[in-house]
Design an enzyme around this catalytic site. Sequence first.
Site, PDB file in Angstrom:
ATOM      1  N   ALA A 128      60.905  73.409  36.865  1.00  0.00           N
ATOM      2  CA  ALA A 128      61.705  73.460  35.546  1.00  0.00           C
ATOM      3  C   ALA A 128      62.453  72.023  35.891  1.00  0.00           C
ATOM      4  O   ALA A 128      62.862  71.522  37.084  1.00  0.00           O
ATOM      5  CB  ALA A 128      62.595  74.555  35.758  1.00  0.00           C
ATOM      6  N   GLY A 171      58.766  76.162  39.020  1.00  0.00           N
ATOM      7  CA  GLY A 171      58.306  76.363  37.722  1.00  0.00           C
ATOM      8  C   GLY A 171      56.983  75.925  37.842  1.00  0.00           C
ATOM      9  O   GLY A 171      55.876  76.548  36.994  1.00  0.00           O
ATOM     10  N   GLU A 183      63.161  76.736  45.129  1.00  0.00           N
ATOM     11  CA  GLU A 183      64.610  77.103  44.481  1.00  0.00           C
ATOM     12  C   GLU A 183      65.674  77.514  45.342  1.00  0.00           C
ATOM     13  O   GLU A 183      66.707  77.330  45.012  1.00  0.00           O
ATOM     14  CB  GLU A 183      64.038  78.332  43.510  1.00  0.00           C
TER      15      GLU A 183
HETATM   16  N1  CAA Z   1      63.343  68.317  37.480  1.00  0.00           N
HETATM   17  C1  CAA Z   1      63.860  67.247  37.039  1.00  0.00           C
HETATM   18  N2  CAA Z   1      63.504  65.963  37.319  1.00  0.00           N
HETATM   19  C2  CAA Z   1      62.699  65.971  38.279  1.00  0.00           C
HETATM   20  C3  CAA Z   1      61.829  67.021  38.917  1.00  0.00           C
HETATM   21  C4  CAA Z   1      62.528  68.446  38.448  1.00  0.00           C
HETATM   22  N3  CAA Z   1      62.025  69.443  38.867  1.00  0.00           N
HETATM   23  N4  CAA Z   1      61.009  66.890  39.909  1.00  0.00           N
HETATM   24  C5  CAA Z   1      61.247  65.264  39.969  1.00  0.00           C
HETATM   25  N5  CAA Z   1      61.926  65.226  39.147  1.00  0.00           N
HETATM   26  C6  CAA Z   1      62.143  63.702  38.616  1.00  0.00           C
HETATM   27  C7  CAA Z   1      63.147  62.855  39.759  1.00  0.00           C
HETATM   28  O1  CAA Z   1      64.309  63.064  39.408  1.00  0.00           O
HETATM   29  C8  CAA Z   1      62.593  61.366  39.484  1.00  0.00           C
HETATM   30  O2  CAA Z   1      63.467  60.985  38.426  1.00  0.00           O
HETATM   31  P1  CAA Z   1      64.089  59.625  38.477  1.00  0.00           P
HETATM   32  O3  CAA Z   1      62.970  58.505  38.697  1.00  0.00           O
HETATM   33  O4  CAA Z   1      64.555  59.414  36.889  1.00  0.00           O
HETATM   34  O5  CAA Z   1      65.046  59.531  39.329  1.00  0.00           O
HETATM   35  C9  CAA Z   1      61.268  61.470  39.247  1.00  0.00           C
HETATM   36  O6  CAA Z   1      61.125  62.555  38.708  1.00  0.00           O
HETATM   37  C10 CAA Z   1      60.317  61.420  40.486  1.00  0.00           C
HETATM   38  O7  CAA Z   1      60.747  62.179  41.453  1.00  0.00           O
HETATM   39  P2  CAA Z   1      61.247  61.734  43.141  1.00  0.00           P
HETATM   40  O8  CAA Z   1      61.863  60.153  42.886  1.00  0.00           O
HETATM   41  O9  CAA Z   1      62.071  62.681  43.462  1.00  0.00           O
HETATM   42  O10 CAA Z   1      59.936  61.570  43.790  1.00  0.00           O
HETATM   43  P3  CAA Z   1      59.441  61.813  45.213  1.00  0.00           P
HETATM   44  O11 CAA Z   1      58.162  61.326  45.516  1.00  0.00           O
HETATM   45  O12 CAA Z   1      60.669  61.261  46.051  1.00  0.00           O
HETATM   46  O13 CAA Z   1      59.536  63.448  45.370  1.00  0.00           O
HETATM   47  C11 CAA Z   1      59.366  65.697  44.984  1.00  0.00           C
HETATM   48  C12 CAA Z   1      58.632  64.253  44.885  1.00  0.00           C
HETATM   49  C13 CAA Z   1      59.282  66.254  46.339  1.00  0.00           C
HETATM   50  C14 CAA Z   1      58.455  66.576  44.142  1.00  0.00           C
HETATM   51  C15 CAA Z   1      60.551  65.721  44.337  1.00  0.00           C
HETATM   52  O14 CAA Z   1      60.619  65.027  43.136  1.00  0.00           O
HETATM   53  C16 CAA Z   1      61.573  66.974  44.253  1.00  0.00           C
HETATM   54  O15 CAA Z   1      61.934  67.657  45.188  1.00  0.00           O
HETATM   55  N6  CAA Z   1      61.636  67.365  42.838  1.00  0.00           N
HETATM   56  C17 CAA Z   1      62.134  68.789  42.527  1.00  0.00           C
HETATM   57  C18 CAA Z   1      61.272  70.020  43.141  1.00  0.00           C
HETATM   58  C19 CAA Z   1      61.955  71.284  42.805  1.00  0.00           C
HETATM   59  O16 CAA Z   1      63.121  71.694  43.250  1.00  0.00           O
HETATM   60  N7  CAA Z   1      61.554  72.103  41.974  1.00  0.00           N
HETATM   61  C20 CAA Z   1      61.938  73.466  41.665  1.00  0.00           C
HETATM   62  C21 CAA Z   1      62.796  73.243  40.209  1.00  0.00           C
HETATM   63  S1  CAA Z   1      63.689  74.711  40.064  1.00  0.00           S
HETATM   64  C22 CAA Z   1      62.790  75.768  39.025  1.00  0.00           C
HETATM   65  O17 CAA Z   1      61.677  75.332  38.850  1.00  0.00           O
HETATM   66  C23 CAA Z   1      63.590  76.914  38.674  1.00  0.00           C
HETATM   67  C24 CAA Z   1      62.712  77.951  38.181  1.00  0.00           C
HETATM   68  O18 CAA Z   1      61.903  78.973  38.951  1.00  0.00           O
HETATM   69  C25 CAA Z   1      62.745  78.631  36.861  1.00  0.00           C
END
Ligand code: CAA
Length: 258
Positions: free
Chosen positions: A66, A112, A135
């Site tokens: 998400a 998500g 999460e």
């Molecule tokens: N939400 C918003 N933006 C996200 C995102 C997310 N879930 N995942 C990645 N992005 C964005 C980053 O913020 C970044 O944007 P900017 O360039 O503008 O800063 C861009 O995508 C590229 O990501 P990274 O620079 O972080 O890429 P990376 O290769 O260094 O890392 C990753 C990759 C390990 C997947 C890392 O992006 C990450 O940990 N993402 C979040 C994963 C996460 O926590 N997901 C769960 C979300 S909560 C949820 O889903 C709740 C639910 O159940 C309802």
Amino acid sequence: MDYNNIIVSEEGNIAMITINRPKKLNALNKETISELHAAFNDLNEDDSIRVIILTGSEDKAFVAGADISEFADFGVKKGSKLAQRGQELLFDFVENLSTPVIAAINGYALGGGLELAMACHFRVASSNAKMGLPEVTLGLIPGYGGTQRLPQLVGKGKAMEMIMTASMITAEDAKNFGLVNYVVSQDELIPLCKKLAIKISRNSSTAISSAIKTINANFKDGVNGFEKEIKQFGKCFGTDDFIEGTTAFLEKRKPDFN
Ligand code: CAA
């Protein structure tokens, strides 16, 4: 219909939805969830579409979760609403669609993103894919059905471990745990999904839709799956596909369900 965050394409009776926010690793914001709902709904109502393949754009992510930037300032009420709306519009909606949906997991499927893949009817992953429910690192739990669907697929103990540790698992591990059905190279991912889709599309769509309903009943509280099966089995006898399928068998030819 024009979309900002997804691409919908069709090839014969197979449709493909590509989530297209590569700069945000295809994270699911509100608009993307609405667009996905609209696209799934339209394709489901189109009788010429037999199978839908869902994937992410480019080669890094299926969906990285998400969109965290959209809910970082939410309180309790808005948090509950986020999960409820998302589950209704997309996750439960996809799981209960009459048209089969295959998730082609082409990279990160996190939070998500993995929850969306798990709401699809089955999953195929590329060998670079990484999956997890991170999460708890955000002070949250999965809110799009992950606490329910992950144990259904991998068992309670493994689901507990994955959710508590927030670890990402490899595609190969996901296959061993029963989370994905196949692991192939990224180049082979969509061709394999299409091959499976073609095989599905040759079978009776009415019977497949009954099978989806009945299999899902096994995982619904208060629903007797065996009774559902009896009802759906009986219903099949009233379809044109039943007449075509049995007639074709007796005439020693392949059925034509179109
Ligand atoms: N939400 C918003 N933006 C996200 C995102 C997310 N879930 N995942 C990645 N992005 C964005 C980053 O913020 C970044 O944007 P900017 O360039 O503008 O800063 C861009 O995508 C590229 O990501 P990274 O620079 O972080 O890429 P990376 O290769 O260094 O890392 C990753 C990759 C390990 C997947 C890392 O992006 C990450 O940990 N993402 C979040 C994963 C996460 O926590 N997901 C769960 C979300 S909560 C949820 O889903 C709740 C639910 O159940 C309802």
